[in-house]
Design a protein around this motif. Structure first.
Motif, mmCIF file in Angstrom:
data_model
loop_
_atom_site.group_PDB
_atom_site.id
_atom_site.type_symbol
_atom_site.label_atom_id
_atom_site.label_comp_id
_atom_site.label_asym_id
_atom_site.label_seq_id
_atom_site.Cartn_x
_atom_site.Cartn_y
_atom_site.Cartn_z
ATOM 1 N N TYR A 19 44.843 38.408 40.471
ATOM 2 C CA TYR A 19 43.692 37.537 40.662
ATOM 3 C C TYR A 19 43.933 36.122 40.121
ATOM 4 O O TYR A 19 42.980 35.378 39.870
ATOM 5 N N ASP A 20 45.188 35.728 39.979
ATOM 6 C CA ASP A 20 45.514 34.377 39.510
ATOM 7 C C ASP A 20 44.971 33.316 40.456
ATOM 8 O O ASP A 20 44.512 32.244 40.015
ATOM 9 N N ALA A 21 45.041 33.573 41.765
ATOM 10 C CA ALA A 21 44.556 32.601 42.743
ATOM 11 C C ALA A 21 43.050 32.391 42.601
ATOM 12 O O ALA A 21 42.557 31.259 42.689
ATOM 13 N N GLN A 22 42.318 33.454 42.348
ATOM 14 C CA GLN A 22 40.875 33.324 42.171
ATOM 15 C C GLN A 22 40.543 32.481 40.940
ATOM 16 O O GLN A 22 39.636 31.645 40.970
ATOM 17 N N VAL A 23 41.283 32.701 39.879
ATOM 18 C CA VAL A 23 41.050 31.952 38.645
ATOM 19 C C VAL A 23 41.286 30.461 38.877
ATOM 20 O O VAL A 23 40.489 29.611 38.431
ATOM 21 N N LEU A 24 42.358 30.113 39.595
ATOM 22 C CA LEU A 24 42.686 28.703 39.807
ATOM 23 C C LEU A 24 41.671 28.031 40.734
ATOM 24 O O LEU A 24 41.247 26.898 40.477
ATOM 25 N N VAL A 25 41.287 28.711 41.810
ATOM 26 C CA VAL A 25 40.306 28.127 42.728
ATOM 27 C C VAL A 25 38.962 27.945 42.033
ATOM 28 O O VAL A 25 38.284 26.927 42.209
ATOM 29 N N GLU A 26 38.572 28.925 41.219
ATOM 30 C CA GLU A 26 37.314 28.821 40.498
ATOM 31 C C GLU A 26 37.336 27.645 39.520
ATOM 32 O O GLU A 26 36.329 26.948 39.324
ATOM 33 N N LYS A 27 38.490 27.389 38.919
ATOM 34 C CA LYS A 27 38.639 26.297 37.969
ATOM 35 C C LYS A 27 38.353 24.947 38.616
ATOM 36 O O LYS A 27 37.754 24.061 38.000
ATOM 37 N N TYR A 28 38.789 24.786 39.888
ATOM 38 C CA TYR A 28 38.618 23.501 40.568
ATOM 39 C C TYR A 28 37.537 23.565 41.658
ATOM 40 O O TYR A 28 37.494 22.722 42.539
ATOM 41 N N GLN A 29 36.647 24.550 41.562
ATOM 42 C CA GLN A 29 35.664 24.780 42.608
ATOM 43 C C GLN A 29 34.734 23.581 42.816
ATOM 44 O O GLN A 29 34.467 23.182 43.948
ATOM 45 N N SER A 30 34.266 22.978 41.738
ATOM 46 C CA SER A 30 33.350 21.835 41.878
ATOM 47 C C SER A 30 34.044 20.633 42.487
ATOM 48 O O SER A 30 33.455 19.894 43.282
ATOM 49 N N GLU A 31 35.295 20.433 42.132
ATOM 50 C CA GLU A 31 36.056 19.314 42.698
ATOM 51 C C GLU A 31 36.371 19.549 44.165
ATOM 52 O O GLU A 31 36.366 18.616 44.979
ATOM 53 N N LEU A 32 36.641 20.802 44.530
ATOM 54 C CA LEU A 32 36.934 21.149 45.921
ATOM 55 C C LEU A 32 35.680 21.106 46.782
ATOM 56 O O LEU A 32 35.767 20.955 48.005
ATOM 57 N N ASN A 33 34.532 21.258 46.148
ATOM 58 C CA ASN A 33 33.240 21.241 46.850
ATOM 59 C C ASN A 33 33.160 22.346 47.906
ATOM 60 O O ASN A 33 32.658 22.135 49.012
ATOM 61 N N ILE A 34 33.687 23.518 47.554
ATOM 62 C CA ILE A 34 33.576 24.693 48.412
ATOM 63 C C ILE A 34 33.403 25.901 47.491
ATOM 64 O O ILE A 34 34.046 25.976 46.429
ATOM 65 N N GLU A 35 32.525 26.793 47.847
ATOM 66 C CA GLU A 35 32.238 27.938 46.980
ATOM 67 C C GLU A 35 33.192 29.087 47.267
ATOM 68 O O GLU A 35 33.337 29.514 48.415
ATOM 69 N N MET A 36 33.839 29.550 46.215
ATOM 70 C CA MET A 36 34.761 30.666 46.370
ATOM 71 C C MET A 36 34.000 31.986 46.365
ATOM 72 O O MET A 36 33.100 32.202 45.560
ATOM 73 N N VAL A 37 34.379 32.868 47.272
ATOM 74 C CA VAL A 37 33.838 34.222 47.317
ATOM 75 C C VAL A 37 34.968 35.163 46.894
ATOM 76 O O VAL A 37 35.887 35.422 47.679
ATOM 77 N N PRO A 38 34.946 35.652 45.650
ATOM 78 C CA PRO A 38 36.038 36.530 45.207
ATOM 79 C C PRO A 38 35.965 37.882 45.901
ATOM 80 O O PRO A 38 34.885 38.415 46.146
ATOM 81 N N PHE A 39 37.134 38.405 46.218
ATOM 82 C CA PHE A 39 37.200 39.701 46.891
ATOM 83 C C PHE A 39 38.158 40.575 46.111
ATOM 84 O O PHE A 39 39.361 40.292 46.046
ATOM 85 N N GLN A 40 37.640 41.625 45.503
ATOM 86 C CA GLN A 40 38.466 42.498 44.676
ATOM 87 C C GLN A 40 39.252 43.486 45.548
ATOM 88 O O GLN A 40 38.922 43.714 46.717
ATOM 89 N N GLN A 41 40.265 44.067 44.959
ATOM 90 C CA GLN A 41 41.008 45.105 45.663
ATOM 91 C C GLN A 41 40.080 46.291 45.923
ATOM 92 O O GLN A 41 39.408 46.782 45.023
ATOM 93 N N MET A 42 40.053 46.718 47.191
ATOM 94 C CA MET A 42 39.164 47.804 47.583
ATOM 95 C C MET A 42 39.958 49.098 47.763
ATOM 96 O O MET A 42 41.155 49.080 48.074
ATOM 97 N N THR A 43 39.282 50.214 47.555
ATOM 98 C CA THR A 43 39.904 51.521 47.752
ATOM 99 C C THR A 43 38.904 52.443 48.453
ATOM 100 O O THR A 43 37.684 52.272 48.319
ATOM 101 N N TYR A 44 39.436 53.383 49.200
ATOM 102 C CA TYR A 44 38.585 54.275 49.994
ATOM 103 C C TYR A 44 38.284 55.547 49.211
ATOM 104 O O TYR A 44 39.182 56.159 48.615
ATOM 105 N N LEU A 45 36.992 55.946 49.221
ATOM 106 C CA LEU A 45 36.549 57.175 48.564
ATOM 107 C C LEU A 45 36.205 58.203 49.642
ATOM 108 O O LEU A 45 35.154 58.108 50.294
ATOM 109 N N PRO A 46 37.095 59.161 49.881
ATOM 110 C CA PRO A 46 36.841 60.135 50.948
ATOM 111 C C PRO A 46 35.617 61.011 50.688
ATOM 112 O O PRO A 46 34.968 61.487 51.623
#
Length: 310
Positions: free
Chosen positions: A63-90
């Motif tokens: 999740y390093d990319a999420q941390v970096l984008v969140e750090k500069y989110q206000s400067e980028l003027n775009i809201e990040m939507v974090p997406f965690q690793q998903m797993t299937y529950l049978p």
């Protein structure tokens, strides 16, 4: 897109190649998306990550990319939507973030590597993994082994027997049926595609590059290609492999084969007299003669086919 709520999602197609730059590339992607009018940007697990290094370690944290984008989110003027690793529950037939699954609950996952293996081999892909329409499209791009093209790249000296082997392979593969078979003999290609080229290192490289290009185009369409040039330089053989594997799509299967017939035998049984003409100086740069005698001894990392009964 029909699987998403109406008006809730748009498919963005950008002519952008991945650089595998990890977090910094995520920042770059955010800027591009903002410039295209997006207000939100989804950043998933290991966004644009190159995978593992030679030691088997991940280049970046998940999740390093999420941390970096969140750090500069206000400067980028775009809201990040974090997406965690998903797993299937049978047990409940649903997906959940992997860090929210209670301990001991059964989960199922298919990695990207495993998905590619199943596509390549034709193994089944479970319904829980993706929509049938998506799997069907992936199957079209990644046909099973029996439908994939391939290149058999035979190398060896002039009159080594590689042309004979190539013709025999062509006959055998045609008898098996199921795919078209093309034979690219060295002399034929020289006459039809590379008649202006000599036997200098530059001329040899261009000739092999042309053979590899034609082979890649054919194998991408599912054909079996048998190429039989001399290709004495390891660098041109490597270049040929790269062209086929990178441009051949699902058919980018490259097999390098060395027909290791000794030079003395090739020259002694040469009915066309090419070696004799080369020794008289009528053919310049001929492999195995004069200054090019040692070319045939260059390292050749290949499967070895030895002539039988010689």
């Amino acid at each position: 897109m029909p699987k998403y709520p109406n008006g809730m999602a748009h498919l963005a197609l950008l002519p952008l190649a991945m650089r595998m730059g990890g977090p910094r590339e995520a920042i770059w992607h955010a800027i591009i998306r903002k410039n295209f009018g997006a207000t939100h940007f989804i950043v998933g697990r290991d966004h644009a990550g190159p995978g593992k290094n030679s030691k088997g370690e991940d280049f970046y944290g998940p999740y390093d990319a999420q941390v970096l984008v969140e750090k500069y989110q206000s400067e980028l003027n775009i809201e990040m939507v974090p997406f965690q690793q998903m797993t299937y529950l049978p047990g409940t037939d649903e997906y959940q973030p992997v860090d929210e699954v209670p301990k001991g609950v059964q989960t199922l996952d298919i990695s990207g590597t495993e998905l590619r293996r199943r596509l390549r081999t034709g193994a089944p892909i479970p319904e829980w993994f993706s929509y049938p329409e998506v799997v069907r499209t992936l199957r079209e791009s990644y046909p099973p082994r029996t439908k994939q093209g391939f290149v058999l790249f035979l190398t060896g000296l002039h009159n080594s027997g590689k042309d004979v082997i190539g013709r025999a392979l062509q006959t055998t593969l045609n008898q098996q049926g199921g795919r078209s078979v093309s034979l690219l003999l060295g002399e034929t290609v020289r006459a039809e595609l590379s008649s202006e080229l000599g036997f200098s290192p530059e001329g040899r490289h261009k000739n092999i590059a042309r053979i590899a290009f034609v082979a890649a185009e054919l194998t991408r369409a599912g054909a079996a290609v048998i190429a039989a040039p001399i290709a004495p330089y390891e660098s041109v053989r490597t270049a040929a492999r790269d062209i086929v594997t990178q441009s051949g799509g699902a058919g980018g299967n490259f097999f390098l084969i060395h027909v290791a017939t000794p030079l003395e035998f090739c020259e002694r049984t040469d009915r066309k007299g090419a070696y004799a003409r080369a020794r008289r100086g009528e053919i310049k740069g001929f492999t195995g003669i004069g200054e090019n005698r040692l070319l045939c001894l260059q390292p050749l990392r290949a499967r070895i086919l030895k002539n039988i009964g010689l």
